[in-house]
Enzyme design. Structure first.
Site, short mmCIF file in Angstrom:
data_model
loop_
_atom_site.label_atom_id
_atom_site.label_comp_id
_atom_site.label_asym_id
_atom_site.label_seq_id
_atom_site.Cartn_x
_atom_site.Cartn_y
_atom_site.Cartn_z
N SER B 22 7.84 -1.56 2.75
CA SER B 22 8.60 -2.36 3.78
C SER B 22 7.43 -3.03 4.55
CB SER B 22 9.55 -1.66 4.53
OG SER B 22 8.93 -0.68 5.19
N HIS B 49 8.94 -5.83 1.78
CA HIS B 49 10.38 -6.46 2.35
C HIS B 49 9.76 -7.58 3.37
CE1 HIS B 49 13.03 -2.86 1.37
NE2 HIS B 49 12.70 -3.75 0.25
N ASP B 142 15.02 1.21 -1.02
CA ASP B 142 14.88 0.25 -2.12
C ASP B 142 13.69 0.89 -2.72
OD1 ASP B 142 14.91 -1.91 -3.47
OD2 ASP B 142 13.74 -3.06 -1.96
#
Lengths: 281, 196
Positions: B22, B49, B142
Site C-alpha cells: 500500500s 495503492h 488486497d
C-alpha cells in the site's frame, strides 16, 4: 454489494471462453472473441458469481435459451465505469486545442463512442455551451448496451457523485457553476434538457458494426483497453474512416495509438491527454 | 556475501517480478529500487495503492532514487526487462500476454484500483511458475487472493517480515492465504533479487 471475483475458485480455461464467445456470436451476433483475455475472463467470473452459476456449460445454455438473461449478461460483461469530467485536464485540453478549430466551422459533428450512461456526453455539452458552440454541434452517442443508452437519454445521474463531479468541473477552468445546469429531483441530478435534446442515441457495437457518419471529433475513451490488438486495429480503422481529414480522436489517458497499424495516419495533438488528429486518408 | 544458500536461489527460473503494497510501503520500495543491481534483468511490475485523482508525481518520486527507469505503462505496452513498471492511478494493471500489459477501469477490488489481486491473478495465468511475487507492508487484504493464485500456478511467493512492516494486515493476509516460500525483511528480499 456487487460480487467480486476474489475467493472464486473456479478456473476458466481459454477453450471455455472460446465456447462462450462462439455461442454468443452465433446466437446474437455480438463478437467478444477479440476482447482482451485478461480482463474478459474476470468479467465472466463476475457474472458466474453474481448468478451462482457453477460451470461454463450452464452459463452458455442459459444465455442461448434466455434472451432476457442475455441482456443482463451484456450489461454485466461490459464495463460502464464513467464519471463527469473524468480527467479534468483532458477537458481543458479539448477547450484549448480542439474547440478553436471547431469554432471555424458553421457546424460540426461529434461522436461519443461507447458513451455508457452518458456522463461524458453531458460534460462536453456543458463546455460547448460555455464556449457558445453547442447549437452548432450535431452529436451522436452510441453504446453496445441498450440499458445504458436508455439511462444516458434520461440525462439523470445518481446524486451520490455530485461532489466529485463538481470538483472535476471546477478543475476544467469553467465559465460558470455546475449548479447552473441541473436541478436535483428525487435524489438524482437532472441536467437541463437543452444539453442533450440534440443528441442522437444509437446502438452501435464497435466490434461488428460499421461507419455510419463522418465526424470532426470522436471520443473513444477507455474502450480500447478491453480489446485485443486485432480488434483494436479493426476499431482504429473504423474510427479513422469515420473522421474527416484533420478531425480529432480522443482516447483514454493510458491508451495510445502507437501499437496500431494505422498509427502513421494520425498526429499527436496532446501526448499527455491522448488527443490525435487524422492527417492522412 | 549475500547470505543465501546457493541452493535456495532459483537462478534463471523466473521471468517476471510482481510487487504489491500500500502507499505506506513507498519508502521501502524506494530504497529497494535504489539498491537494486542496475543490471537486474527481469521486468519488475508493481502495484502500490495510490490516490485515484493524482495522476502525476508518484512515478517521478520513485524515479528519484531508482537505478532503473520507472514507467507507468499505457495499454498494450511491452513488458520489457531493465524497467520498473507501476500501475497508473485509477486503472487496474494486468498482464495480458507474456509480451504485453493490459489496463482496466473495472470495479474496485478490495477497495482498490489499481488492485494487487488483479495484477497477481493475471500474472499467475500468463507466467505460471515463472512468476516471483512479493507482498510488502499494507493496510488491507488486497494481494492475498493474488498470492494464492500465484502459488496455485507454481509461482514463488515472498512476504515482507511482519516485524518490519508499518502495517501488517496485507502481509499477514498473504501469509494466511498462501504459505509463502520466504518471509524476509525488505533488504533481504532485495539481496535475493540481486542474486537472481
Amino acid at each position: 454489494m456487487f460480487p467480486s471475483y476474489n475467493d472464486f475458485e473456479t478456473e476458466i480455461e481459454p477453450e471455455e471462453l472460446r465456447k462462450l464467445t462462439d455461442a454468443v456470436l452465433t446466437k446474437y451476433g455480438y463478437d467478444f472473441g477479440n476482447y482482451a483475455q485478461s480482463s474478459f475472463k474476470r468479467r465472466v467470473i463476475v457474472v458466474l458469481r453474481k448468478h451462482g452459476i457453477k460451470s461454463m456449460d450452464v452459463l452458455i445454455q442459459k444465455i442461448i435459451h434466455d434472451p432476457i438473461f442475455f441482456e443482463q449478461f451484456i450489461h454485466d460483461i461490459t464495463v460502464n465505469t464513467t464519471e463527469m469530467f473524468r480527467d479534468p485536464t483532458f477537458f481543458k485540453a479539448l477547450k484549448t486545442l480542439v474547440f478553436p478549430v471547431l469554432n471555424t466551422r458553421s457546424e460540426f459533428n461529434i461522436w461519443h463512442s461507447a458513451c455508457s450512461t452518458g456522463e461524458e456526453v453531458v460534460s462536453l455539452a456543458i463546455l460547448l455551451k460555455e464556449e457558445n458552440l453547442l447549437h452548432r454541434a450535431k452529436v451522436y452517442a452510441t453504446d453496445i448496451n441498450h440499458s445504458v443508452l436508455k439511462k444516458a437519454e434520461s440525462g439523470r445521474f445518481p446524486l451520490r457523485n455530485l461532489d466529485l463531479y463538481t470538483q472535476n468541473y471546477n478543475n476544467t477552468d469553467p465559465k460558470g457553476k455546475l449548479s447552473d445546469y441541473y436541478k436535483i429531483v428525487d435524489n438524482e441530478i437532472v441536467f437541463h434538457r437543452e444539453l442533450i435534446e440534440h443528441v442522437r442515441f444509437k446502438h452501435h457495437d464497435l466490434a461488428v458494426d460499421h461507419q455510419f457518419f463522418k465526424f470532426d471529433l470522436i471520443l473513444c475513451r477507455n474502450v480500447m483497453i478491453y480489446f485485443n490488438q486485432k480488434l483494436q486495429n479493426r476499431v482504429f480503422e473504423l474510427l479513422h474512416a469515420s473522421l474527416f481529414l484533420n478531425g480529432f480522436l480522443a482516447l483514454g489517458a493510458k491508451e495510445s495509438l502507437i501499437w496500431c497499424k494505422i498509427a502513421d495516419k494520425f498526429e499527436s495533438v496532446s501526448d499527455h491527454e491522448k488527443i490525435y488528429k487524422k492527417v492522412k486518408l | 556475501m549475500h547470505g543465501f544458500d546457493e541452493a535456495n536461489i532459483k537462478k534463471n527460473k523466473f521471468e517476471i517480478v510482481v510487487i504489491g503494497g500500500s502507499a505506506g510501503s513507498f519508502p521501502v520500495v524506494s530504497r529497494m529500487l535504489e539498491k537494486l543491481n542496475p543490471a537486474f534483468k527481469l521486468p519488475i511490475v508493481m502495484c502500490l495503492h495510490r490516490l485515484k485523482d493524482k495522476r502525476e508525481g508518484f512515478k517521478e518520486a520513485l524515479e528519484i532514487k531508482s537505478v532503473l527507469p520507472v514507467v507507468e505503462p499505457n495499454d498494450k505496452d511491452l513488458i520489457e526487462p531493465g524497467k520498473v513498471f507501476i500501475a497508473p492511478a485509477n486503472y487496474h494493471l494486468l498482464i495480458e500476454t507474456k509480451e504485453r500489459f493490459g489496463l482496466a477501469t473495472t470495479e474496485l477490488i478490495q477497495y482498490s484500483r489499481p488492485s494487487i489481486d488483479v495484477l497477481f491473478d493475471s500474472c499467475a495465468d500468463v507466467f505460471m511458475d515463472k512468476a516471483l511475487s512479493i507482498v510488502l507492508s499494507g493496510a488491507n487484504k488486497d494481494g492475498a487472493f493474488g498470492v494464492k493464485r500465484i502459488k496455485k500456478k507454481g509461482g514463488f511467493v515472498m512476504v515482507q517480515d511482519l516485524e518490519e512492516c508499518s502495517m501488517t494486515t496485507m502481509p499477514e493476509a498473504a501469509i494466511n492465504a498462501a504459505k509463502p516460500d520466504m518471509i524476509l525483511p525488505s533488504m533481504k528480499i532485495l539481496e535475493y533479487l540481486n542474486c537472481l
